[in-house]
Design an enzyme around this catalytic site. Structure first.
Site, PDB file in Angstrom:
ATOM      1  CB  CYS A 170     -23.754  10.298 -44.042  1.00 15.10           C
ATOM      2  SG  CYS A 170     -25.412   9.828 -44.596  1.00 15.10           S
ATOM      3  CG  ASP A 216     -27.396  14.081 -46.260  1.00 10.39           C
ATOM      4  OD1 ASP A 216     -27.273  15.129 -46.930  1.00 10.39           O
ATOM      5  OD2 ASP A 216     -28.389  13.845 -45.552  1.00 10.39           O
ATOM      6  NE  ARG A 255     -29.231  17.129 -45.969  1.00  7.00           N
ATOM      7  CZ  ARG A 255     -30.170  16.830 -45.068  1.00  7.00           C
ATOM      8  NH1 ARG A 255     -31.031  17.755 -44.689  1.00  7.00           N
ATOM      9  NH2 ARG A 255     -30.236  15.626 -44.541  1.00  7.00           N
ATOM     10  CG  HIS A 311     -25.226  14.117 -41.528  1.00 12.82           C
ATOM     11  ND1 HIS A 311     -26.502  14.553 -41.789  1.00 12.82           N
ATOM     12  CD2 HIS A 311     -25.107  12.902 -42.121  1.00 12.82           C
ATOM     13  CE1 HIS A 311     -27.123  13.642 -42.537  1.00 12.82           C
ATOM     14  NE2 HIS A 311     -26.304  12.627 -42.749  1.00 12.82           N
ATOM     15  CB  CYS A 315     -28.382  10.985 -40.259  1.00 10.00           C
ATOM     16  SG  CYS A 315     -27.875   9.715 -41.450  1.00 10.00           S
TER      17      CYS A 315
HETATM   18 ZN   LIG Z   1     -26.873  10.713 -43.242  1.00 15.50          ZN
END
Ligand SMILES: [Zn+2]
Length: 195
Positions: free
Chosen positions: A42, A44, A46, A98, A101
């Site tokens: 992803c 993302d 993080r 993750h 999400c």
């Molecule tokens: Zn995500």
């Protein structure tokens, strides 16, 4: 929060530290690119593939998009796959989802804006098929679906039919504790027709 100039200062300090700890590191990398792993994760912020697997630059070839979608008509991903399989000759492809999400949460709330609604179509299908599931259940189902799509991908299947040892894996990362979990859905040339 870090300001933009800090990123450039950090970079100088990081490059100096790497060169001090591993003399000649960058010069060696300049001459070779031989990662064994392709990471499909992803976008993302993080979930940074290199950092959370504790590897140095040069070890993981990375493709990231919103909610780690594996869509076999996505030209970007198909180019990455072909390059990873045929040129870099990676041995493992990891689809990593993750916890919490944001893309999946938006689908569950019905608040995906514009084109994202289109991008996350297969997530919406999972949400509709599993009305009792929470965001992390859907996140894990989404990873399984991604591995399954890869197992049917023509580039992967061609590599398997040529006898290549190319393994697919589905992992899930917990933002709450920084740990990766192997979802046990690995696929390889022998199991390509397994249910
Ligand atoms: Zn995500």
């Amino acid at each position: 929060m870090t300001d933009i100039a800090q990123l450039l200062r950090n970079n100088i300090a990081w490059a100096e530290r790497v060169e001090r700890d591993h003399p000649g590191f960058f010069r060696k990398l300049e001459r070779q690119h031989k990662p064994k792993f392709l990471w499909i994760g992803c976008a993302d912020s993080r979930v940074p593939a290199d950092q959370l697997t504790g590897v140095m630059p040069g070890e993981v070839f990375v493709h990231r998009n919103i909610a780690n979608q594996v869509i076999n008509t996505d030209m970007n991903l198909m180019c990455v796959l072909q390059y990873a399989i045929d040129v870099l000759r990676v041995e493992h492809i990891i689809v990593c989802g993750h916890s919490r999400c944001g893309g999946i949460e938006a689908v569950m709330r019905g608040t995906t804006p514009g084109v994202l609604d289109h991008w996350l179509e297969s997530v919406r299908r999972l949400v509709e098929a599993h009305p009792e599931a929470d965001v992390d259940d859907i996140g894990q189902l989404n990873v399984r679906h991604g591995v399954e799509s890869l197992a049917h991908n023509v580039l992967v299947r061609r590599a398997w039919s040529r006898g290549r040892r190319l393994l697919l894996h589905g992992w899930f990362y917990s933002i709450a504790n920084g740990r990766l979990q192997d979802l046990g859905v690995s696929r390889g040339p022998q199991s390509e027709n397994a249910p």
